[in-house]
Design a protein around this motif. Sequence first.
Motif, PDB file in Angstrom:
ATOM      1  N   LEU A 177       0.820  -1.209   0.000  1.00  0.00           N
ATOM      2  CA  LEU A 177       0.000   0.000   0.000  1.00  0.00           C
ATOM      3  C   LEU A 177       0.859   1.266   0.000  1.00  0.00           C
ATOM      4  O   LEU A 177       0.517   2.265  -0.645  1.00  0.00           O
ATOM      5  N   LEU A 178       1.979   1.230   0.704  1.00  0.00           N
ATOM      6  CA  LEU A 178       2.888   2.374   0.680  1.00  0.00           C
ATOM      7  C   LEU A 178       3.517   2.561  -0.707  1.00  0.00           C
ATOM      8  O   LEU A 178       3.807   3.687  -1.107  1.00  0.00           O
ATOM      9  N   ALA A 179       3.709   1.451  -1.434  1.00  0.00           N
ATOM     10  CA  ALA A 179       4.198   1.551  -2.818  1.00  0.00           C
ATOM     11  C   ALA A 179       3.155   2.261  -3.681  1.00  0.00           C
ATOM     12  O   ALA A 179       3.506   3.109  -4.513  1.00  0.00           O
ATOM     13  N   LEU A 180       1.881   1.941  -3.473  1.00  0.00           N
ATOM     14  CA  LEU A 180       0.826   2.646  -4.201  1.00  0.00           C
ATOM     15  C   LEU A 180       0.843   4.131  -3.855  1.00  0.00           C
ATOM     16  O   LEU A 180       0.794   4.986  -4.740  1.00  0.00           O
ATOM     17  N   LYS A 181       0.949   4.436  -2.574  1.00  0.00           N
ATOM     18  CA  LYS A 181       1.012   5.839  -2.136  1.00  0.00           C
ATOM     19  C   LYS A 181       2.183   6.562  -2.797  1.00  0.00           C
ATOM     20  O   LYS A 181       2.050   7.709  -3.237  1.00  0.00           O
ATOM     21  N   ILE A 217      -0.227   2.596 -11.220  1.00  0.00           N
ATOM     22  CA  ILE A 217      -0.530   1.453 -10.350  1.00  0.00           C
ATOM     23  C   ILE A 217       0.736   0.601 -10.235  1.00  0.00           C
ATOM     24  O   ILE A 217       1.226   0.089 -11.243  1.00  0.00           O
ATOM     25  N   PRO A 218       1.273   0.423  -9.029  1.00  0.00           N
ATOM     26  CA  PRO A 218       2.506  -0.360  -8.887  1.00  0.00           C
ATOM     27  C   PRO A 218       2.236  -1.865  -8.900  1.00  0.00           C
ATOM     28  O   PRO A 218       1.182  -2.334  -8.468  1.00  0.00           O
ATOM     29  N   SER A 219       3.200  -2.605  -9.369  1.00  0.00           N
ATOM     30  CA  SER A 219       3.070  -4.074  -9.387  1.00  0.00           C
ATOM     31  C   SER A 219       3.023  -4.663  -7.978  1.00  0.00           C
ATOM     32  O   SER A 219       2.532  -5.766  -7.781  1.00  0.00           O
ATOM     33  N   GLN A 220       3.493  -3.912  -6.978  1.00  0.00           N
ATOM     34  CA  GLN A 220       3.489  -4.401  -5.595  1.00  0.00           C
ATOM     35  C   GLN A 220       2.085  -4.705  -5.080  1.00  0.00           C
ATOM     36  O   GLN A 220       1.936  -5.441  -4.106  1.00  0.00           O
ATOM     37  N   LEU A 221       1.046  -4.169  -5.721  1.00  0.00           N
ATOM     38  CA  LEU A 221      -0.313  -4.506  -5.290  1.00  0.00           C
ATOM     39  C   LEU A 221      -0.571  -6.009  -5.423  1.00  0.00           C
ATOM     40  O   LEU A 221      -1.430  -6.553  -4.754  1.00  0.00           O
TER      41      LEU A 221
END
Length: 189
Positions: free
Chosen positions: A34-38, A88-92
């Motif tokens: 979620l922090l990656a998305l932020k 949108i990051p792949s980390q999701l």
Amino acid sequence: MSRFLLLHCLILISLFIAAATANTSSTITDQDALLALKAHITHDPTNFLAKNWNTSTPVCNWTGVACEVHSQRVTVLNISSLNLTGTIPSQLGNLSSLQSLNLSFNRLFGSIPSAIFTTYTLKYVCLRGNQLSGTFPSFISNKSSLQHLDLSSNALSGEIRANICREIPREFGNLPELELMSLAANNLQ
């Protein structure tokens, strides 16, 4: 007898510690995703993420996030209609218990990461009303748990592969749980 009881207690304590450590690790994984998305949001006009998503509060208390009660894993992410700009990051894809993803009606651009669709539990995806581009994500055809997919009103292009759904038409693929798919207002063929 007392040695057996002591050994039994030590085993139970070890199992408890291992479970607590695994749960903490999973929660940190979700927090990092979620922090990656932020971090990928370049414009947040109402400071929604800055006000509501910080490490001083548990992830399950973040606005727009819902978690499973026992595991404390993220199951719902809904940050729609916030006019967020970014990618949108792949980390999701690391949100391994995610069931529902709603990022609709923002100003997200770029491609849709395939990693999002590796989550086994994902049932609902709404990315409607963004500026997402690139080809239609063919990797969705392997997501048999998906029930709702709305990618309408974006800038997706390219062909929709014939194997995307099992229902109408029959040769349209393999998504047996799919109940709704909206791809309107794109540049698809």
